[in-house]
Scaffold this active site. Structure first.
Site, short mmCIF file in Angstrom:
data_model
loop_
_atom_site.label_atom_id
_atom_site.label_comp_id
_atom_site.label_asym_id
_atom_site.label_seq_id
_atom_site.Cartn_x
_atom_site.Cartn_y
_atom_site.Cartn_z
N HIS A 123 -21.91 -9.15 9.03
CA HIS A 123 -21.26 -10.46 9.06
C HIS A 123 -20.78 -10.88 7.68
CE1 HIS A 123 -23.48 -11.74 12.93
NE2 HIS A 123 -22.31 -11.21 13.18
N ASP A 127 -9.81 3.76 16.12
CA ASP A 127 -10.41 4.57 17.19
C ASP A 127 -9.81 5.96 17.25
OD1 ASP A 127 -12.52 3.17 18.48
OD2 ASP A 127 -11.05 1.71 19.15
N CYS A 180 -1.65 -0.64 14.58
CA CYS A 180 -2.40 -1.89 14.40
C CYS A 180 -3.82 -1.64 13.89
CB CYS A 180 -2.42 -2.71 15.69
SG CYS A 180 -3.32 -1.90 17.01
N GLU A 187 -5.14 5.37 21.28
CA GLU A 187 -6.38 5.43 20.50
C GLU A 187 -7.16 6.71 20.76
OE1 GLU A 187 -8.18 1.35 19.97
OE2 GLU A 187 -7.76 1.29 22.11
#
Ligand code: PEP
Ligand code: MG
Length: 578
Positions: free
Chosen positions: A195, A463, A510, A439
């Site tokens: 985080h 991915d 992306c 992907e």
């Protein structure tokens, strides 16, 4: 004073020079003593009070957040902490320990935290295992209340940059960090997916995590240079080093200022080819940053973030509202909403009943596979997206497609969603474009059906690399094998972009590769015209586009594509970037 360097993982680039301010969080000394039987009730009450105080503290942070301009992730992080705090294992079990063992509240809580941490360490899923840090952070907040030490961070002096050095930082701490304008931060713990790292990137503050022992080796007030881009911290630099870094810092500042001027300039190569630079967002709140950085569209709205950190599934209306806000906010520019990519490292707690423990989650019921297995959930989302299409230029993007049957089933679901809206007289754009993510290597190698059945494509390199090289993107132990410039990746990218160009189907990248300045010319040379990335990278990439030729790089990129040897490949990329 001895000068030395510490190495970690730079999770947010830039250079900061300032004085160290040590924050003790994980180093709290906890006393252990016995309570007389008659005082057990009062001790339990002391614990309950501390929990209540932390509840109020988190509420305060939450309302400060909704009135301020903090990035959207903060709210989600606070929600996680709120849930942990109110879980019986943290707020009730210590009371039983006090009653049974007649020990002080601090000791009861510390014991229970050790039990919870041990349980988290047994979890196989790396992402969930990392949440152990959140449990420790929440527990420590309560401990500090118990010990009469409220958990507020020290205030930085205005005249000098202050660099926060901590064993670990909680997202709630980092919110305060925003208001205090710390120059950078260092932590002993944390990974690229932690985080703290995510928040640091969204704040644009240099940060180095996983330094292991910075908290022990650095003393309060020592002079530090944090170089996030090079993953290094220099403690007590000598004058020559300091002068060199000040120069570098000035150069970076100047470059950032200059970049801002590019905000409204169209991204066009030297030979006049228009390039679309889109933003990736996780939540509607991220829209402002995308607009500020001149995004010409949203290339990836990771809608599954609407699912994370909550007890109940978002309703159709809730989803519609989130999509509508983004669609309307982009004022006619494309908004690409990716259908839920749940599973693997993104498990939603609200889906408890639906999810199961998979032997290999990244290869399991993830993304479109999961949605097709849960048609009601999928239909709800598709209806919500279609409804939002009435308010802007919305397109639907399907993640992790591998086979024709998945495309057909998805298109049939979209047709069903449209039909149900028509029956109810709800307005939507009946021609909403539907695209697929590339992907999985299989999708590149058998792209014919994708090109025939879909309106656009978007390559998810994060991915694609994971699945081509068989390297788990979330596993630190194999991160050295995760190589975007592996010859196999370069070839797959060239093949995908080339096939789409031939079929005149728009294709974007992306994944993180799209925001990497050193790869822009490679992608342009392959014929790529659509890039989508974190908003903070948009202007840097635009600058690169403005300095690059679209057509002239082709012959060199063709040589790169045919190269098997990694060193030769890197040398050719250097030539491309010269
Ligand atoms: C990708 O895989 O490159 C991608 C953009 O999707 P995500 O990172 O959300 O998996
Ligand atoms: Mg992906």
């Amino acid at each position: 004073m001895v000068s030395f360097a510490l190495h970690g993982v730079g999770v947010s680039s830039g250079i900061a020079i300032g004085r160290a301010q040590l924050v003790s969080h994980a180093t709290l000394e906890v006393a252990h003593y016995t309570i007389p039987a008659r005082q057990v009730g009062a001790e339990i009450e002391r614990f309950t009070l501390a929990v209540k105080e932390v509840q109020r503290e988190l509420e305060g942070l939450h309302s400060a957040l909704t009135s301020g301009d903090a990035p959207g992730e903060f709210g989600a992080f606070l929600d996680v902490h709120w849930m942990i705090l109110n879980d019986a294992t943290l707020c009730e079990t210590p009371k039983k320990i006090i009653a049974e063992q007649h020990c002080n509240a601090e000791w009861a809580l510390t014991q229970q935290m050790s039990v919870l941490v041990e349980q988290f360490e047994q979890i196989e899923d790396a992402y969930l295992r990392e949440r152990k840090a959140d449990v420790v952070q929440v527990g420590e907040r309560v401990l500090k209340r118990l010990m009469g030490r409220p958990g507020t961070l020290p205030v930085a002096k205005a005249e000098e940059q202050t660099i926060l050095v901590a064993h670990d930082l909680s997202p709630a701490d980092v919110i305060q960090f925003k208001h205090h304008h710390y120059g950078a931060f260092l932590t002993d713990l944390g990974g690229v997916t932690s985080h703290t790292a995510i928040v640091a990137r969204s704040l644009n503050v240099p940060a180095v995590v996983a330094t292991h022992n910075a908290r022990q080796l650095i003393r309060d007030g020592e002079l530090l240079i944090v170089d996030g881009g090079n993953h290094v911290v220099i403690v007590n630099p000598d004058r020559a080093v300091l002068a060199e870094y000040r120069l570098k810092q000035d150069e970076i500042d100047l470059a950032r200022q200059k970049l801002k001027r590019l905000r409204t300039k169209p991204a066009e190569t030297l030979d006049g080819v228009r390039i679309e630079l889109y933003a990736n967002i996780e939540l509607p709140d991220d829209l402002a940053q995308a607009v500020d950085n001149g995004a010409s569209g949203i290339g990836l709205f990771r809608s599954e973030f609407l699912f994370l950190n909550r007890d109940a599934l978002p309703t159709e209306d809730e989803q519609f509202e989130a999509y509508r806000v983004v669609a309307a906010g982009m004022k006619g520019k494309p908004v690409t909403i990716r259908t839920f990519d749940l599973g693997a490292d993104k498990q939603a707690e609200s889906l408890e009943g639906l999810s199961r423990v998979a032997p290999n989650p990244a290869l399991g019921l993830r993304a479109v596979r999961f949605c097709l297995a849960e048609p009601r959930l999928f239909l709800t989302q598709l209806r919500a997206i279609l409804r939002a299409s009435h308010y802007g230029n919305v397109q639907i993007l399907i993640p992790m497609l591998a086979s024709v049957s998945e495309i057909d089933q998805t298109l049939a679901m979209i047709a069903r969603a449209k039909e149900s809206l028509r029956e109810q007289g709800v307005p939507f754009n009946s021609n909403v474009p539907v695209g697929g993510m590339i992907e999985i290597p299989a999708a590149v190698l058998a792209m014919g059906a994708f090109l025939k059945k879909l309106d656009f494509l978007s390559i998810g390199t994060n991915d694609l690399i994971q699945y081509t090289l068989a390297v788990d993107r979330a596993d630190e132990a194999v991160s050295h094998l995760y190589d975007p410039l592996h010859p196999a990746i370069v070839r797959l990218l060239a093949l995908a972009i080339g096939q789409a160009a031939k079929a005149k189907i728009p294709i974007a990248v992306c994944g993180e590769m799209a925001g990497e300045v050193l790869l822009t010319r490679l992608l342009l040379g392959m014929g790529l015209k659509h890039f989508s990335m974190h908003p903070a990278h948009l202007l840097g990439i635009k600058q690169r586009v403005l300095q690059s030729e679209f057509a002239a790089a082709r012959p060199l990129v063709e040589r790169i594509r045919r190269t098997d040897e990694p060193y030769k490949l890197l040398a050719l990329i250097d030539r491309l970037n010269a």
